[in-house]
Design a protein around this motif. Structure first.
Motif, PDB file in Angstrom:
ATOM      1  N   GLY A  78       0.784  -1.230   0.000  1.00  0.00           N
ATOM      2  CA  GLY A  78       0.000   0.000   0.000  1.00  0.00           C
ATOM      3  C   GLY A  78       0.816   1.280   0.000  1.00  0.00           C
ATOM      4  O   GLY A  78       0.266   2.379   0.099  1.00  0.00           O
ATOM      5  N   ILE A  79       2.138   1.177  -0.116  1.00  0.00           N
ATOM      6  CA  ILE A  79       2.981   2.376  -0.146  1.00  0.00           C
ATOM      7  C   ILE A  79       3.012   2.906  -1.577  1.00  0.00           C
ATOM      8  O   ILE A  79       3.440   2.206  -2.506  1.00  0.00           O
ATOM      9  CB  ILE A  79       4.401   2.057   0.337  1.00  0.00           C
ATOM     10  CG1 ILE A  79       4.363   1.594   1.797  1.00  0.00           C
ATOM     11  CG2 ILE A  79       5.312   3.281   0.195  1.00  0.00           C
ATOM     12  CD1 ILE A  79       5.693   1.115   2.326  1.00  0.00           C
ATOM     13  N   ALA A  80       2.567   4.123  -1.767  1.00  0.00           N
ATOM     14  CA  ALA A  80       2.457   4.693  -3.105  1.00  0.00           C
ATOM     15  C   ALA A  80       3.786   5.274  -3.569  1.00  0.00           C
ATOM     16  O   ALA A  80       4.549   5.831  -2.775  1.00  0.00           O
ATOM     17  CB  ALA A  80       1.389   5.784  -3.126  1.00  0.00           C
ATOM     18  N   GLU A  81       4.044   5.143  -4.843  1.00  0.00           N
ATOM     19  CA  GLU A  81       5.219   5.780  -5.449  1.00  0.00           C
ATOM     20  C   GLU A  81       4.986   7.287  -5.497  1.00  0.00           C
ATOM     21  O   GLU A  81       3.905   7.752  -5.844  1.00  0.00           O
ATOM     22  CB  GLU A  81       5.419   5.214  -6.853  1.00  0.00           C
ATOM     23  CG  GLU A  81       6.593   5.788  -7.597  1.00  0.00           C
ATOM     24  CD  GLU A  81       6.706   5.204  -9.009  1.00  0.00           C
ATOM     25  OE1 GLU A  81       7.233   5.905  -9.897  1.00  0.00           O
ATOM     26  OE2 GLU A  81       6.253   4.067  -9.226  1.00  0.00           O
ATOM     27  N   GLU A  82       6.013   8.064  -5.129  1.00  0.00           N
ATOM     28  CA  GLU A  82       5.878   9.525  -5.087  1.00  0.00           C
ATOM     29  C   GLU A  82       7.046  10.192  -5.809  1.00  0.00           C
ATOM     30  O   GLU A  82       8.029   9.538  -6.175  1.00  0.00           O
ATOM     31  CB  GLU A  82       5.872  10.019  -3.633  1.00  0.00           C
ATOM     32  CG  GLU A  82       4.768   9.479  -2.759  1.00  0.00           C
ATOM     33  CD  GLU A  82       4.840  10.044  -1.354  1.00  0.00           C
ATOM     34  OE1 GLU A  82       5.135  11.266  -1.230  1.00  0.00           O
ATOM     35  OE2 GLU A  82       4.642   9.287  -0.394  1.00  0.00           O
ATOM     36  N   LYS A  83       6.907  11.494  -5.990  1.00  0.00           N
ATOM     37  CA  LYS A  83       8.017  12.319  -6.460  1.00  0.00           C
ATOM     38  C   LYS A  83       8.577  13.055  -5.237  1.00  0.00           C
ATOM     39  O   LYS A  83       7.848  13.788  -4.562  1.00  0.00           O
ATOM     40  CB  LYS A  83       7.558  13.329  -7.514  1.00  0.00           C
ATOM     41  CG  LYS A  83       7.026  12.682  -8.787  1.00  0.00           C
ATOM     42  CD  LYS A  83       8.132  11.910  -9.517  1.00  0.00           C
ATOM     43  CE  LYS A  83       7.627  11.344 -10.843  1.00  0.00           C
ATOM     44  NZ  LYS A  83       8.677  10.544 -11.525  1.00  0.00           N
ATOM     45  N   LEU A  84       9.859  12.849  -4.979  1.00  0.00           N
ATOM     46  CA  LEU A  84      10.439  13.351  -3.737  1.00  0.00           C
ATOM     47  C   LEU A  84      11.578  14.327  -3.997  1.00  0.00           C
ATOM     48  O   LEU A  84      12.243  14.258  -5.028  1.00  0.00           O
ATOM     49  CB  LEU A  84      10.966  12.187  -2.894  1.00  0.00           C
ATOM     50  CG  LEU A  84       9.984  11.069  -2.525  1.00  0.00           C
ATOM     51  CD1 LEU A  84      10.696   9.992  -1.723  1.00  0.00           C
ATOM     52  CD2 LEU A  84       8.814  11.627  -1.737  1.00  0.00           C
ATOM     53  N   GLY A  85      11.790  15.207  -3.021  1.00  0.00           N
ATOM     54  CA  GLY A  85      12.973  16.043  -3.023  1.00  0.00           C
ATOM     55  C   GLY A  85      12.933  17.186  -4.005  1.00  0.00           C
ATOM     56  O   GLY A  85      11.977  17.392  -4.741  1.00  0.00           O
ATOM     57  N   ARG A  86      14.039  17.926  -4.014  1.00  0.00           N
ATOM     58  CA  ARG A  86      14.119  19.141  -4.829  1.00  0.00           C
ATOM     59  C   ARG A  86      14.108  18.850  -6.314  1.00  0.00           C
ATOM     60  O   ARG A  86      13.803  19.720  -7.129  1.00  0.00           O
ATOM     61  CB  ARG A  86      15.385  19.914  -4.458  1.00  0.00           C
ATOM     62  CG  ARG A  86      16.685  19.241  -4.874  1.00  0.00           C
ATOM     63  CD  ARG A  86      17.890  19.965  -4.300  1.00  0.00           C
ATOM     64  NE  ARG A  86      19.148  19.536  -4.926  1.00  0.00           N
ATOM     65  CZ  ARG A  86      19.775  18.414  -4.631  1.00  0.00           C
ATOM     66  NH1 ARG A  86      19.260  17.603  -3.719  1.00  0.00           N
ATOM     67  NH2 ARG A  86      20.908  18.103  -5.233  1.00  0.00           N
ATOM     68  N   GLN A  87      14.436  17.612  -6.709  1.00  0.00           N
ATOM     69  CA  GLN A  87      14.498  17.251  -8.123  1.00  0.00           C
ATOM     70  C   GLN A  87      13.344  16.343  -8.552  1.00  0.00           C
ATOM     71  O   GLN A  87      13.359  15.798  -9.657  1.00  0.00           O
ATOM     72  CB  GLN A  87      15.825  16.537  -8.422  1.00  0.00           C
ATOM     73  CG  GLN A  87      17.061  17.375  -8.150  1.00  0.00           C
ATOM     74  CD  GLN A  87      17.254  18.491  -9.160  1.00  0.00           C
ATOM     75  OE1 GLN A  87      16.557  18.542 -10.181  1.00  0.00           O
ATOM     76  NE2 GLN A  87      18.171  19.399  -8.891  1.00  0.00           N
ATOM     77  N   ASN A  88      12.359  16.172  -7.677  1.00  0.00           N
ATOM     78  CA  ASN A  88      11.227  15.290  -7.985  1.00  0.00           C
ATOM     79  C   ASN A  88      11.684  13.891  -8.379  1.00  0.00           C
ATOM     80  O   ASN A  88      11.247  13.317  -9.375  1.00  0.00           O
ATOM     81  CB  ASN A  88      10.361  15.887  -9.101  1.00  0.00           C
ATOM     82  CG  ASN A  88       9.581  17.103  -8.637  1.00  0.00           C
ATOM     83  OD1 ASN A  88       9.067  17.126  -7.517  1.00  0.00           O
ATOM     84  ND2 ASN A  88       9.508  18.129  -9.471  1.00  0.00           N
ATOM     85  N   TYR A  89      12.569  13.345  -7.566  1.00  0.00           N
ATOM     86  CA  TYR A  89      13.044  11.986  -7.816  1.00  0.00           C
ATOM     87  C   TYR A  89      11.935  10.987  -7.502  1.00  0.00           C
ATOM     88  O   TYR A  89      11.145  11.200  -6.571  1.00  0.00           O
ATOM     89  CB  TYR A  89      14.238  11.670  -6.911  1.00  0.00           C
ATOM     90  CG  TYR A  89      15.467  12.503  -7.145  1.00  0.00           C
ATOM     91  CD1 TYR A  89      16.059  12.590  -8.408  1.00  0.00           C
ATOM     92  CD2 TYR A  89      16.058  13.181  -6.081  1.00  0.00           C
ATOM     93  CE1 TYR A  89      17.205  13.347  -8.594  1.00  0.00           C
ATOM     94  CE2 TYR A  89      17.210  13.938  -6.256  1.00  0.00           C
ATOM     95  CZ  TYR A  89      17.776  14.021  -7.530  1.00  0.00           C
ATOM     96  OH  TYR A  89      18.911  14.760  -7.719  1.00  0.00           O
ATOM     97  N   PRO A  90      11.852   9.874  -8.235  1.00  0.00           N
ATOM     98  CA  PRO A  90      10.914   8.821  -7.848  1.00  0.00           C
ATOM     99  C   PRO A  90      11.331   8.215  -6.509  1.00  0.00           C
ATOM    100  O   PRO A  90      12.529   8.097  -6.223  1.00  0.00           O
ATOM    101  CB  PRO A  90      11.026   7.799  -8.984  1.00  0.00           C
ATOM    102  CG  PRO A  90      12.338   8.070  -9.630  1.00  0.00           C
ATOM    103  CD  PRO A  90      12.612   9.535  -9.447  1.00  0.00           C
ATOM    104  N   GLY A  91      10.350   7.857  -5.681  1.00  0.00           N
ATOM    105  CA  GLY A  91      10.708   7.289  -4.386  1.00  0.00           C
ATOM    106  C   GLY A  91       9.522   6.795  -3.603  1.00  0.00           C
ATOM    107  O   GLY A  91       8.360   6.870  -4.051  1.00  0.00           O
ATOM    108  N   LEU A  92       9.802   6.292  -2.418  1.00  0.00           N
ATOM    109  CA  LEU A  92       8.800   5.708  -1.535  1.00  0.00           C
ATOM    110  C   LEU A  92       9.037   6.224  -0.121  1.00  0.00           C
ATOM    111  O   LEU A  92      10.181   6.316   0.325  1.00  0.00           O
ATOM    112  CB  LEU A  92       8.906   4.180  -1.537  1.00  0.00           C
ATOM    113  CG  LEU A  92       8.874   3.475  -2.902  1.00  0.00           C
ATOM    114  CD1 LEU A  92       9.353   2.045  -2.761  1.00  0.00           C
ATOM    115  CD2 LEU A  92       7.460   3.502  -3.482  1.00  0.00           C
ATOM    116  N   ARG A  93       7.956   6.533   0.584  1.00  0.00           N
ATOM    117  CA  ARG A  93       8.087   6.991   1.960  1.00  0.00           C
ATOM    118  C   ARG A  93       7.627   5.897   2.929  1.00  0.00           C
ATOM    119  O   ARG A  93       6.756   5.090   2.617  1.00  0.00           O
ATOM    120  CB  ARG A  93       7.256   8.254   2.202  1.00  0.00           C
ATOM    121  CG  ARG A  93       7.796   9.499   1.522  1.00  0.00           C
ATOM    122  CD  ARG A  93       7.121  10.750   2.074  1.00  0.00           C
ATOM    123  NE  ARG A  93       7.535  11.945   1.365  1.00  0.00           N
ATOM    124  CZ  ARG A  93       8.639  12.631   1.621  1.00  0.00           C
ATOM    125  NH1 ARG A  93       9.444  12.216   2.589  1.00  0.00           N
ATOM    126  NH2 ARG A  93       8.937  13.712   0.926  1.00  0.00           N
TER     127      ARG A  93
END
Length: 912
Positions: free
Chosen positions: A666-681
């Protein structure tokens, strides 16, 4: 006007009186009283100062003390050094107008190093202030000053000695290494800079020619309040025994009134009890010196690993419990980082690989230059001059000539040949070099075409690789240099420097042009004047010893582009690791300084530094057990089996499994950080640990030690820490979308990383994959906003933001406890990176090469937060790092001790 009539607003006379009374408080505090007691004393007896005026004087005194409390003056400690102390009230506010010893030294330094004088003055005052006031009833302080190899530590402790002499320390003992040459060099310099300008008030207990062996009764000398006694003593059992025996002849009353300052130069060598007989004896004798009622100890070293690992619970030992000062790195200094590069990297650039001044020695040449490991075989050994040694000697002649043409004068010029610590081998190596020099002189006098072409090719190749213009030095044509090479060759001579040699290295008034062959005597403290060329094949089992062997560290003003070092490829890799270890420990000290912690906080952090595994493995012949803590650390994968497609795909699969399991939960893929990197929280640590158990690391990986990392995470999980992780995939914005998804919804834009040369068949060494900024890769702040958020922590001159500042930013943004796993998908065909170093040549061994991998690489970096408990650590076993050619030098040191014992007896007999 009487004291009773003074008012703060009256006139300047009030301010002058306050200043005078503040100076009286300072004198009284130096005499051993507390600040409060000194202030009260003003209101009694002779002075009878009103309470209001005494309070104003105390305020003025404390204001003056803060002059040196701000250290360094710029505030934060990104690159300028730091200090750890117990934050006790300072008793020393710097030199006074009526001082005697420091003004004479300051005048000399003003003429020689005007740009550095302020820093030397402030740092030496800081060291004195953190020690003990000589007027105290008892003194038992321990401190450490951390400098850089060949960086001016002697200047600092000379200044400390002069200021200590001014405040009342009567006996000053300098423990100067373990070699005669270093002791004589130190004695010469202190005689010249400190003693000669103040000769009426100094009494020398040692001279350039004679180590300690005095039979004079100490009472008369030590009881003279105006006299200062100075002894420069080698760390040798015979000399230290005689010094202790001499002090024991003094009466108890004399010693109770004699403040003693012991300055331990190269303090990590010989002083520390590591269990062997010789060092245990020396350590015991130093501690005996410190057993007197008023004894202060200040250790100086550039390699503090061993000093910081002394057991702090043993109060009588040499652990620097009272203070640690990190001296600022001079701007013009050539150190390990500058020569070998750093591990920080920005996307789109190669890591800084340092200056292109290292040349590799082929294995065949090493075998020709290095003597047999068995000392019994040395008598029959006939050394050869391999191609690389010949090249190093020829470069020395060319570069020395070029340097002198530029400077318009002849100065000292040196070459280092360091192939073994065996004294018996040095003469044979020097003889071979002598024959080579003779052949070169003959060929030069005949203008032998083959040699002239060899000289020209080497000059043109080397000046292309390291242009003079890179350092704003004057470029020279080969023909300009050629015309003077024979003159240089005629004055060049080999010199053997070891404990047996009679013609030791000594720089006098006449310029020397020398090729110095030696071992232990060249690896500690000794300055090789004008060092240009080094031929270095001797390995060491200790990283601190290896770092000290780097005599090429230091100042090379006007000939920076001419310095060259020949060494094996393996040794260069060790020095790259050393540069990292050194930088990490200095940063650790800076963090403690900023947090105001005491040196007794250090054992946990320094003992558990992840890079210390490298040091420990290099020191130990057998597998060892140590501790490691990853609190606030960054560990990254840099070595890859880039030609093993199955190995590479297994790591791709391990990351892909992590992502798919996280998304299924259930963890959604997101855009993270100053460069909108793909990631998971908020990925559970169970998934991260599963990844780490499946991920394969190179067998030579040191800091990314998976068993230790897994054990550390598990231990933190047991304390409800590191339970949730953020996972970020670093991508390259301008790269095309690839077919590598690693479980994500879209293909990744792959990074480019080239490998270090020369090409190795099975291993790609990327040196670094992580950027400093990746510490906040999961924080959604643009870079300009990030900089604004920590503007107060960035120095005015625009120095780069460091890891500590980004750690603090994570805390401010509520991410202080979150762990961060960063994934680096790297294009198998990586090349065409922008360059950022001085390199211009295209044929050097150290140039970077295309990755040319069998499949895409997946690298990992873990950014750990602060541990919930600073004592958290896990055990790991470090394999022995013991190449077959590493020499055991214990018998050489014992032989040197026997020779010195005999000399001491002869000297003492002659004085009777």
């Amino acid at each position: 006007m009487s004291i009773d009539e003074f008012r703060p607003e009256a006139d300047d006379e009030y301010a002058a009186t306050v200043k005078e009374l503040a100076e009286q408080i300072e004198i009284t505090v130096r005499g051993g009283l507390s600040i409060a007691a000194a202030t009260n004393k003003l209101q009694q007896g002779y002075f009878k100062v009103p309470a209001e005026l005494a309070t104003a004087a105390r305020a003025e005194y404390e204001r003056r003390m803060r002059i040196i409390e701000i250290w360094p003056p710029s505030g934060p400690f990104p690159d300028d050094g730091g200090v750890i102390n117990t934050r006790r009230p300072s008793w020393y506010g710097g030199p006074r107008d009526d001082d005697y010893f420091w003004p004479a030294l300051r005048s000399r330094l003003q003429a020689e190093i005007p740009d550095a004088l302020i820093a030397v003055d402030e740092s030496s005052s800081r060291v004195v202030s953190l020690g003990s006031a000589p007027g105290q009833e008892s003194i038992d302080s321990r401190g450490l000053v951390l400098g850089y190899v060949q960086s001016g530590k002697t200047t600092n402790f000379m200044s400390v000695i002069a200021k200590a002499a001014d405040v009342g320390y009567r006996l000053i003992i300098v423990l100067s290494g373990i070699t005669d040459n270093l002791r004589k060099q130190t004695q010469d310099r202190l005689d010249d800079y400190i003693v000669q300008p103040c000769t009426q008030r100094f009494h020398l207990l040692t001279t350039t020619e004679h180590d300690f062996s005095t039979t004079t009764n100490p009472n008369a000398l030590l009881n003279s309040s105006d006299l200062r006694l100075l002894a420069i003593v080698k760390k040798n059992p015979a000399r230290l025994r005689k010094l202790n025996a001499w002090l024991k002849k003094a009466s108890r009353a004399t010693l109770a009134n004699t403040p003693i300052l012991i300055v331990d130069d190269e303090a990590d060598q010989a002083s520390i009890d590591v269990g062997n007989k010789r060092q245990s004896t020396i350590n015991k004798l130093i501690r005996e010196l410190l057993s007197h009622p008023k004894s202060a100890y200040v250790a100086y070293t550039a390699t503090p690993f061993a000093n910081l690992l002394i057991d702090p619970s043993n109060e009588s030992d040499l652990y620097p419990r009272d203070f640690i000062v990190s001296l600022p790195r001079p701007a013009a200094y050539f150190g390990a980082e500058r020569i070998f590069g750093t591990l920080d990297v920005e996307e789109g650039q190669d890591p800084d690989d340092g200056l292109d001044i290292v040349r590799y020695i082929p294995d065949d040449d090493v075998n020709l230059a290095r003597p047999p490991r068995n000392k019994d075989e040395i008598d029959d050994w006939v050394p050869d001059v391999p191609t690389s040694l010949r090249q190093a000697v020829i470069w020395f002649l060319i570069a020395t000539t070029a340097r002198r043409i530029r400077a318009g004068k002849v100065t000292h010029s040196s070459m280092l040949v360091h192939t073994s610590m065996r004294a018996a081998a040095h003469e044979k190596t020097a003889d071979a070099i002598h024959d080579l020099l003779q052949d070169i002189r003959v060929d030069l006098s005949r203008n032998e075409p083959a040699l002239i072409q060899e000289l020209k090719s080497l000059w043109e190749s080397e000046t292309r690789r390291v242009p003079a213009a890179a350092f704003e030095n004057a470029g020279l044509d080969f023909e300009e240099v050629r015309a003077h090479i024979l003159s240089t060759a005629k004055t060049t001579r080999p010199v053997v420097d070891n404990y047996l040699s009679t013609d030791r290295l000594r720089y006098g008034e006449d310029p020397e042009t020398v090729i110095v062959v030696g071992g232990n005597t060249l690896s500690r403290g000794l300055t090789l004047e004008g060092l240009i060329s080094s031929f270095f094949v001797r390995a060491s089992s200790a990283y601190d010893t290896l770092l000290q062997m780097g005599r090429w560290f230091g100042y090379r003003g006007g000939y920076e582009d001419l310095v060259r070092v020949w060494m094996t490829e393996e040794l260069k890799k060790w020095f790259v690791d050393l540069a990292t270890v050194e930088a990490e420990i200095r940063r650790e000290i800076e963090v403690y300084a900023m947090e105001g912690k005491t040196p007794k906080d250090l054992p946990v952090r320094i003992r558990t530094h992840p890079q210390m595994a490298v040091t420990s493995a290099a020191k130990m012949k057998n597998a060892i057990k140590a501790h490691v803590s990853y609190s606030e650390r960054r560990v990254q994968t840099i070595l890859f089996h880039h030609q093993d497609s199955a190995w590479l795909r297994a790591n791709q699969q391990a990351v892909e499994t992590l992502v798919k399991r996280a998304r299924r939960s259930g963890i959604a893929e997101e855009k993270l950080g100053r460069q909108n990197y793909p990631g998971l929280r908020s990925v559970p640590s169970t998934l991260v640990l599963d990844l780490l158990r499946k991920y394969q690391t190179h067998e030579d990986a040191r800091s990314f030690d998976l068993p230790s990392i897994i054990a550390y995470v598990e231990k933190q999980n047991a304390k409800a820490a590191l339970t949730d992780w953020n996972v970020v995939f670093i991508t390259r914005e301008d790269a095309p979308v690839s077919d590598l998804k690693l479980g994500l919804s879209d293909g990744l834009k792959l990074l480019r990383r080239r490998k270090l040369g020369p090409e190795e068949p099975s291993t790609a060494n990327l040196k670094a994959i992580a950027s400093t900024w990746d510490r906040i890769a999961d924080i959604d702040l643009p870079e300009n906003v990030t900089r604004e958020s920590i503007t107060a922590m960035v120095s005015p001159d625009g120095k780069r933001i460091d890891d500590k500042q980004l750690l603090d930013l994570r805390i401010k943004r509520g991410q202080g406890g979150s762990a961060l796993l960063v994934v680096y998908p790297i294009n198998k065909d990586s090349e065409d990176l922008r360059r950022s170093s001085h390199r211009t040549g295209d044929s050097g061994e150290t140039a970077r090469l295309p990755l040319d991998a069998a499949d895409h690489l997946v690298g990992l970096t873990i950014f750990f937060p602060a541990a919930t408990d600073s004592a958290d650590a896990v055990d790991y076993v470090s394999a022995a790092l013991q190449p077959e050619y590493i020499e055991d030098d214990s018998d050489e040191l014992e032989a040197a001790d026997r020779v010195d014992e005999e000399r001491a007896e002869i000297e003492e007999s002659s004085q009777r």
